[in-house]
Design a protein around this motif. Structure first.
Motif, PDB file in Angstrom:
ATOM      1  N   HIS A 174      10.731 -76.524   2.574  1.00  0.00           N
ATOM      2  CA  HIS A 174       9.412 -76.851   2.034  1.00  0.00           C
ATOM      3  C   HIS A 174       9.475 -78.167   1.251  1.00  0.00           C
ATOM      4  O   HIS A 174      10.366 -78.374   0.446  1.00  0.00           O
ATOM      5  CB  HIS A 174       8.907 -75.731   1.127  1.00  0.00           C
ATOM      6  N   GLY A 175       8.554 -79.033   1.518  1.00  0.00           N
ATOM      7  CA  GLY A 175       8.536 -80.325   0.834  1.00  0.00           C
ATOM      8  C   GLY A 175       9.150 -81.433   1.676  1.00  0.00           C
ATOM      9  O   GLY A 175       8.945 -82.605   1.413  1.00  0.00           O
ATOM     10  N   LEU A 176       9.872 -81.062   2.711  1.00  0.00           N
ATOM     11  CA  LEU A 176      10.505 -82.063   3.565  1.00  0.00           C
ATOM     12  C   LEU A 176       9.460 -82.934   4.248  1.00  0.00           C
ATOM     13  O   LEU A 176       9.603 -84.151   4.299  1.00  0.00           O
ATOM     14  CB  LEU A 176      11.368 -81.367   4.627  1.00  0.00           C
TER      15      LEU A 176
ATOM     16  N   ARG B 152       8.579 -68.499  14.616  1.00  0.00           N
ATOM     17  CA  ARG B 152       7.283 -69.068  14.240  1.00  0.00           C
ATOM     18  C   ARG B 152       6.521 -68.101  13.330  1.00  0.00           C
ATOM     19  O   ARG B 152       5.921 -68.491  12.332  1.00  0.00           O
ATOM     20  CB  ARG B 152       6.496 -69.362  15.520  1.00  0.00           C
ATOM     21  N   GLY B 153       6.565 -66.807  13.678  1.00  0.00           N
ATOM     22  CA  GLY B 153       5.916 -65.786  12.869  1.00  0.00           C
ATOM     23  C   GLY B 153       6.520 -65.701  11.473  1.00  0.00           C
ATOM     24  O   GLY B 153       5.788 -65.631  10.471  1.00  0.00           O
ATOM     25  N   VAL B 154       7.846 -65.729  11.391  1.00  0.00           N
ATOM     26  CA  VAL B 154       8.526 -65.706  10.095  1.00  0.00           C
ATOM     27  C   VAL B 154       8.121 -66.937   9.284  1.00  0.00           C
ATOM     28  O   VAL B 154       7.815 -66.845   8.095  1.00  0.00           O
ATOM     29  CB  VAL B 154      10.060 -65.622  10.274  1.00  0.00           C
ATOM     30  N   GLY B 155       8.099 -68.085   9.948  1.00  0.00           N
ATOM     31  CA  GLY B 155       7.695 -69.323   9.279  1.00  0.00           C
ATOM     32  C   GLY B 155       6.280 -69.232   8.726  1.00  0.00           C
ATOM     33  O   GLY B 155       6.011 -69.646   7.592  1.00  0.00           O
ATOM     34  N   ASN B 156       5.383 -68.653   9.508  1.00  0.00           N
ATOM     35  CA  ASN B 156       3.996 -68.515   9.055  1.00  0.00           C
ATOM     36  C   ASN B 156       3.892 -67.573   7.860  1.00  0.00           C
ATOM     37  O   ASN B 156       3.091 -67.802   6.957  1.00  0.00           O
ATOM     38  CB  ASN B 156       3.104 -68.029  10.202  1.00  0.00           C
ATOM     39  N   LEU B 157       4.708 -66.521   7.841  1.00  0.00           N
ATOM     40  CA  LEU B 157       4.704 -65.596   6.694  1.00  0.00           C
ATOM     41  C   LEU B 157       5.213 -66.282   5.418  1.00  0.00           C
ATOM     42  O   LEU B 157       4.841 -65.890   4.321  1.00  0.00           O
ATOM     43  CB  LEU B 157       5.566 -64.364   6.982  1.00  0.00           C
ATOM     44  N   CYS B 158       6.046 -67.293   5.573  1.00  0.00           N
ATOM     45  CA  CYS B 158       6.617 -67.985   4.412  1.00  0.00           C
ATOM     46  C   CYS B 158       5.686 -69.044   3.825  1.00  0.00           C
ATOM     47  O   CYS B 158       5.900 -69.505   2.704  1.00  0.00           O
ATOM     48  CB  CYS B 158       7.942 -68.642   4.791  1.00  0.00           C
TER      49      CYS B 158
ATOM     50  N   ASN C 266       2.300 -70.899  -3.409  1.00  0.00           N
ATOM     51  CA  ASN C 266       0.999 -71.055  -4.060  1.00  0.00           C
ATOM     52  C   ASN C 266       0.545 -69.821  -4.829  1.00  0.00           C
ATOM     53  O   ASN C 266      -0.369 -69.903  -5.629  1.00  0.00           O
ATOM     54  CB  ASN C 266      -0.072 -71.392  -3.009  1.00  0.00           C
ATOM     55  N   ASP C 267       1.171 -68.677  -4.558  1.00  0.00           N
ATOM     56  CA  ASP C 267       0.726 -67.432  -5.176  1.00  0.00           C
ATOM     57  C   ASP C 267       1.941 -66.609  -5.605  1.00  0.00           C
ATOM     58  O   ASP C 267       2.684 -66.108  -4.755  1.00  0.00           O
ATOM     59  CB  ASP C 267      -0.108 -66.646  -4.150  1.00  0.00           C
ATOM     60  N   PRO C 268       2.163 -66.471  -6.908  1.00  0.00           N
ATOM     61  CA  PRO C 268       3.344 -65.739  -7.376  1.00  0.00           C
ATOM     62  C   PRO C 268       3.349 -64.264  -6.960  1.00  0.00           C
ATOM     63  O   PRO C 268       4.397 -63.636  -6.909  1.00  0.00           O
ATOM     64  CB  PRO C 268       3.278 -65.875  -8.899  1.00  0.00           C
ATOM     65  N   ARG C 269       2.184 -63.713  -6.609  1.00  0.00           N
ATOM     66  CA  ARG C 269       2.126 -62.310  -6.181  1.00  0.00           C
ATOM     67  C   ARG C 269       2.452 -62.152  -4.697  1.00  0.00           C
ATOM     68  O   ARG C 269       2.609 -61.030  -4.211  1.00  0.00           O
ATOM     69  CB  ARG C 269       0.740 -61.727  -6.464  1.00  0.00           C
ATOM     70  N   TYR C 270       2.536 -63.256  -3.986  1.00  0.00           N
ATOM     71  CA  TYR C 270       2.799 -63.206  -2.545  1.00  0.00           C
ATOM     72  C   TYR C 270       4.309 -63.161  -2.326  1.00  0.00           C
ATOM     73  O   TYR C 270       5.024 -64.077  -2.719  1.00  0.00           O
ATOM     74  CB  TYR C 270       2.191 -64.441  -1.868  1.00  0.00           C
ATOM     75  N   ASP C 271       4.802 -62.093  -1.708  1.00  0.00           N
ATOM     76  CA  ASP C 271       6.237 -61.917  -1.495  1.00  0.00           C
ATOM     77  C   ASP C 271       6.553 -62.047  -0.003  1.00  0.00           C
ATOM     78  O   ASP C 271       6.525 -61.068   0.745  1.00  0.00           O
ATOM     79  CB  ASP C 271       6.667 -60.551  -2.036  1.00  0.00           C
ATOM     80  N   ALA C 272       6.828 -63.271   0.401  1.00  0.00           N
ATOM     81  CA  ALA C 272       7.087 -63.546   1.821  1.00  0.00           C
ATOM     82  C   ALA C 272       8.288 -62.752   2.322  1.00  0.00           C
ATOM     83  O   ALA C 272       8.273 -62.219   3.432  1.00  0.00           O
ATOM     84  CB  ALA C 272       7.312 -65.035   2.029  1.00  0.00           C
TER      85      ALA C 272
END
Length: 196
Positions: free
Chosen positions: A112-114, A164-170, A175-181
């Motif tokens: 992320h950020g790359l 791709r699915g794993v990437g989309n879940l991440c 952006n959301d501390p409650r989101y646990d990928a």
């Protein structure tokens, strides 16, 4: 060749091995700092974690983009090499797949950020993405195939589609501390498992 020439050759090899090991230590430290603090983390934090001076980092990686690209490639390689090792040492192919996907998630967090860093250099980003696919899709495919052959998962799962699915879940993780990928990815991998 006399003995002193042989000694010089051995010393040169040893120095190259040490340099390679030092560079790997530095890349591991940078990856760990990127995971916790993002790719804009201060270089001094990376130097402290690696136990080296700032000069050592700048000697190997003159720019932040150089360092980020090197970390990216280093992690792609580590992730690719982990697949066969996990398959050989895990209790089941499905367990190996789950462990490998966890490594892949760690890699995605670091990645992320790359894109922002490389925005001005689309060819560099395209080259890295192609490297990523060439190295990791076959490893994921091998893990899926082993789990399917063992009757643990369905046999119609496509490696690229899963990654791709794993990437989309991440994507939403930062952006959301409650989101646990990671939890969602674990549910996805558990969902692949065939009940006996």
């Amino acid at each position: 060749m006399n003995d002193s020439d042989a000694g010089a050759g051995h010393a040169g090899q040893s120095k190259r091995k040490d340099a390679r090991r030092n560079k790997e230590t530095l890349l591991d430290a940078a990856a760990a700092v990127f995971v916790t603090s993002g790719v804009e983390a201060p270089v001094r934090d990376i130097a402290a974690r690696a136990g080296v001076g700032l000069g050592t980092i700048y000697r190997h990686f003159p720019t932040r983009a150089d360092l980020i690209i090197a970390v990216y490639r280093h992690q792609v390689d580590a992730c690719a090499e982990a697949g066969p090792a996990l398959l050989a040492t895990s209790a089941t192919p499905h367990a190996a797949l789950g462990q490998w996907i966890n490594l892949f998630v760690d890699f995605l967090v670091t990645k992320h950020g790359l894109a922002a860093v490389l925005q001005s250099d689309n060819t560099g980003f395209d080259t890295l993405h192609a490297y990523f696919l060439d190295r990791l899709v076959p490893v994921c495919a091998r893990l899926l195939e082993a789990a399917a052959d063992a009757g643990e998962i369905r046999s119609d799962m496509d490696a690229y589609e899963l990654m791709r699915g794993v990437g989309n879940l991440c994507i939403g993780a930062d952006n959301d501390p409650r989101y646990d990928a990671r939890r969602l990815v674990e549910l996805l991998i558990a969902g692949l498992h065939r009940p006996h």
